[in-house]
Write a protein that holds these residues in place. Structure first.
Motif, PDB file in Angstrom:
ATOM      1  N   ASP A 139       2.280  31.276  -2.965  1.00  0.00           N
ATOM      2  CA  ASP A 139       0.962  31.039  -2.375  1.00  0.00           C
ATOM      3  C   ASP A 139       0.701  32.065  -1.277  1.00  0.00           C
ATOM      4  O   ASP A 139       1.203  31.955  -0.162  1.00  0.00           O
ATOM      5  CB  ASP A 139       0.884  29.621  -1.803  1.00  0.00           C
ATOM      6  N   MET A 140      -0.101  33.080  -1.617  1.00  0.00           N
ATOM      7  CA  MET A 140      -0.530  34.093  -0.640  1.00  0.00           C
ATOM      8  C   MET A 140      -2.051  34.127  -0.564  1.00  0.00           C
ATOM      9  O   MET A 140      -2.646  35.135  -0.216  1.00  0.00           O
ATOM     10  CB  MET A 140       0.027  35.470  -1.020  1.00  0.00           C
ATOM     11  N   GLY A 141      -2.660  32.984  -0.885  1.00  0.00           N
ATOM     12  CA  GLY A 141      -4.112  32.911  -0.919  1.00  0.00           C
ATOM     13  C   GLY A 141      -4.780  33.114   0.423  1.00  0.00           C
ATOM     14  O   GLY A 141      -5.947  33.512   0.482  1.00  0.00           O
ATOM     15  N   ASN A 142      -4.054  32.848   1.523  1.00  0.00           N
ATOM     16  CA  ASN A 142      -4.635  33.003   2.855  1.00  0.00           C
ATOM     17  C   ASN A 142      -4.082  34.213   3.596  1.00  0.00           C
ATOM     18  O   ASN A 142      -4.274  34.351   4.801  1.00  0.00           O
ATOM     19  CB  ASN A 142      -4.379  31.742   3.686  1.00  0.00           C
ATOM     20  N   VAL A 143      -3.405  35.096   2.861  1.00  0.00           N
ATOM     21  CA  VAL A 143      -2.893  36.329   3.454  1.00  0.00           C
ATOM     22  C   VAL A 143      -4.016  37.366   3.484  1.00  0.00           C
ATOM     23  O   VAL A 143      -4.782  37.493   2.522  1.00  0.00           O
ATOM     24  CB  VAL A 143      -1.695  36.869   2.646  1.00  0.00           C
ATOM     25  N   ASP A 144      -4.109  38.100   4.581  1.00  0.00           N
ATOM     26  CA  ASP A 144      -5.148  39.116   4.726  1.00  0.00           C
ATOM     27  C   ASP A 144      -5.095  40.116   3.568  1.00  0.00           C
ATOM     28  O   ASP A 144      -4.022  40.594   3.193  1.00  0.00           O
ATOM     29  CB  ASP A 144      -4.960  39.853   6.060  1.00  0.00           C
ATOM     30  N   GLU A 145      -6.265  40.423   3.010  1.00  0.00           N
ATOM     31  CA  GLU A 145      -6.329  41.333   1.861  1.00  0.00           C
ATOM     32  C   GLU A 145      -5.726  42.703   2.179  1.00  0.00           C
ATOM     33  O   GLU A 145      -5.148  43.363   1.313  1.00  0.00           O
ATOM     34  CB  GLU A 145      -7.788  41.505   1.430  1.00  0.00           C
ATOM     35  N   ARG A 146      -5.828  43.145   3.429  1.00  0.00           N
ATOM     36  CA  ARG A 146      -5.267  44.443   3.802  1.00  0.00           C
ATOM     37  C   ARG A 146      -3.759  44.482   3.625  1.00  0.00           C
ATOM     38  O   ARG A 146      -3.189  45.524   3.280  1.00  0.00           O
ATOM     39  CB  ARG A 146      -5.623  44.773   5.260  1.00  0.00           C
ATOM     40  N   LEU A 147      -3.111  43.342   3.838  1.00  0.00           N
ATOM     41  CA  LEU A 147      -1.657  43.283   3.657  1.00  0.00           C
ATOM     42  C   LEU A 147      -1.299  43.265   2.172  1.00  0.00           C
ATOM     43  O   LEU A 147      -0.313  43.888   1.762  1.00  0.00           O
ATOM     44  CB  LEU A 147      -1.099  42.034   4.346  1.00  0.00           C
ATOM     45  N   ILE A 148      -2.100  42.550   1.372  1.00  0.00           N
ATOM     46  CA  ILE A 148      -1.845  42.501  -0.063  1.00  0.00           C
ATOM     47  C   ILE A 148      -1.946  43.901  -0.666  1.00  0.00           C
ATOM     48  O   ILE A 148      -1.178  44.267  -1.566  1.00  0.00           O
ATOM     49  CB  ILE A 148      -2.836  41.551  -0.761  1.00  0.00           C
ATOM     50  N   ARG A 149      -2.879  44.708  -0.169  1.00  0.00           N
ATOM     51  CA  ARG A 149      -3.073  46.054  -0.702  1.00  0.00           C
ATOM     52  C   ARG A 149      -1.894  46.976  -0.410  1.00  0.00           C
ATOM     53  O   ARG A 149      -1.776  48.050  -1.016  1.00  0.00           O
ATOM     54  CB  ARG A 149      -4.377  46.662  -0.155  1.00  0.00           C
ATOM     55  N   LYS A 150      -1.038  46.589   0.511  1.00  0.00           N
ATOM     56  CA  LYS A 150       0.138  47.399   0.829  1.00  0.00           C
ATOM     57  C   LYS A 150       1.289  47.162  -0.149  1.00  0.00           C
ATOM     58  O   LYS A 150       2.278  47.896  -0.133  1.00  0.00           O
ATOM     59  CB  LYS A 150       0.617  47.094   2.254  1.00  0.00           C
ATOM     60  N   ILE A 151       1.160  46.136  -0.993  1.00  0.00           N
ATOM     61  CA  ILE A 151       2.208  45.857  -1.978  1.00  0.00           C
ATOM     62  C   ILE A 151       2.138  46.928  -3.072  1.00  0.00           C
ATOM     63  O   ILE A 151       1.108  47.087  -3.722  1.00  0.00           O
ATOM     64  CB  ILE A 151       2.020  44.465  -2.605  1.00  0.00           C
ATOM     65  N   PRO A 152       3.207  47.681  -3.283  1.00  0.00           N
ATOM     66  CA  PRO A 152       3.162  48.749  -4.298  1.00  0.00           C
ATOM     67  C   PRO A 152       3.060  48.183  -5.707  1.00  0.00           C
ATOM     68  O   PRO A 152       3.578  47.096  -5.992  1.00  0.00           O
ATOM     69  CB  PRO A 152       4.489  49.487  -4.074  1.00  0.00           C
ATOM     70  N   LEU A 153       2.400  48.923  -6.588  1.00  0.00           N
ATOM     71  CA  LEU A 153       2.242  48.490  -7.967  1.00  0.00           C
ATOM     72  C   LEU A 153       3.588  48.341  -8.657  1.00  0.00           C
ATOM     73  O   LEU A 153       3.746  47.531  -9.574  1.00  0.00           O
ATOM     74  CB  LEU A 153       1.367  49.490  -8.735  1.00  0.00           C
ATOM     75  N   THR A 154       4.585  49.104  -8.214  1.00  0.00           N
ATOM     76  CA  THR A 154       5.923  49.013  -8.814  1.00  0.00           C
ATOM     77  C   THR A 154       6.531  47.623  -8.621  1.00  0.00           C
ATOM     78  O   THR A 154       7.314  47.169  -9.456  1.00  0.00           O
ATOM     79  CB  THR A 154       6.863  50.057  -8.196  1.00  0.00           C
TER      80      THR A 154
END
Length: 239
Positions: A139-154
């Motif tokens: 559950d990362m539904g309330n995590v800031d989108e900017r942090l999610i974008r830092k997750i590498p596609l790998t």
């Protein structure tokens, strides 16, 4: 030997299997318990990654869907795990939705920000490697989108590849579709509350229901894929 055959020979020598055509296997699924989703999406696929996406702070039905899925899985004596990145899980609500709490492992992340995201993925990795779970949810539904974008596609790609060999469904709630083609199913969600009572006095109004609008952004669980473009409304039974 033709130029095409030469190129093919060189590619296959350097990358064995790169040009081999593999038949895509039919994915088994877990039912969500919500008829509209099971009918249109085919259920939540096993051996694959599923995204439940909705912007932070928007009533979307994302939590209702997740709890309904966990209720269905634990009701069939499957052990499940929930990795809670922001300490948002409410056991009482889960119990009311039919989740068998004795079959649910609740992993609470104690960090904040990007460290919480990293901790959530590490916990999920351990759970997947150890096995024994029908559904693993992050559950990362309330995590800031900017942090999610830092997750590498790998990272998404690695999870997708590991899951292919397992009878486990990995379900991740996110503010937007981050895993892209690494997911077997992506549900994009939003919702709106319906009120009953007098509009003249707001304090007399009560919620009579919630409409959940769910768009299937991507699916490999049901054919034809064209049906995944439809939008539909879900009314939870408890509303």
């Amino acid at each position: 030997m033709s130029s095409v055959a030469i190129i093919r020979s060189v590619v296959e020598r350097r990358l064995p299997g790169a040009l081999t055509v593999y038949e895509r296997r039919t994915l088994e699924v877990f039912p969500t318990g919500i008829a509209a989703i099971d009918r249109e999406a085919g259920g939540i696929p096993k051996g694959a990654l599923t995204q439940l996406c909705a912007p932070v702070g928007v009533t979307s039905g994302r939590t209702t869907l997740l709890l309904s899925l966990l209720g269905q899985a634990t009701g069939k004596e499957q052990f499940c795990a929930l990795v809670d990145a922001n300490n948002c899980f409410d056991p009482e609500s889960a119990d009311a939705m039919g989740v068998c709490l004795s079959r649910l492992l609740w992993v609470r992340c104690k960090e904040y920000g990007m460290k919480s995201v990293e901790q959530a993925f590490k916990a999920a990795d351990i759970l997947i490697q150890n096995g024994g779970f029908g559904v693993i949810a992050i559950d990362m539904g309330n995590v800031d989108e900017r942090l999610i974008r830092k997750i590498p596609l790998t990272t998404w790609f690695r999870f997708a590849r590991v899951l292919e060999k397992l009878p486990t469904a990995l379900v991740i709630t996110l503010p937007y579709s981050a895993a892209q083609s690494c997911s077997a199913l992506t549900l994009i969600m939003d919702g709106a509350a319906e009120w009953s009572g007098s509009r003249a006095a707001s304090h007399t109004q009560l919620i009579s229901g919630v409409n959940f609008n769910i768009h299937i952004g991507r699916t490999r669980t049901k054919k034809p894929v064209q049906s995944a473009r439809n939008n539909f409304t879900v009314r939870p039974q408890w509303a």
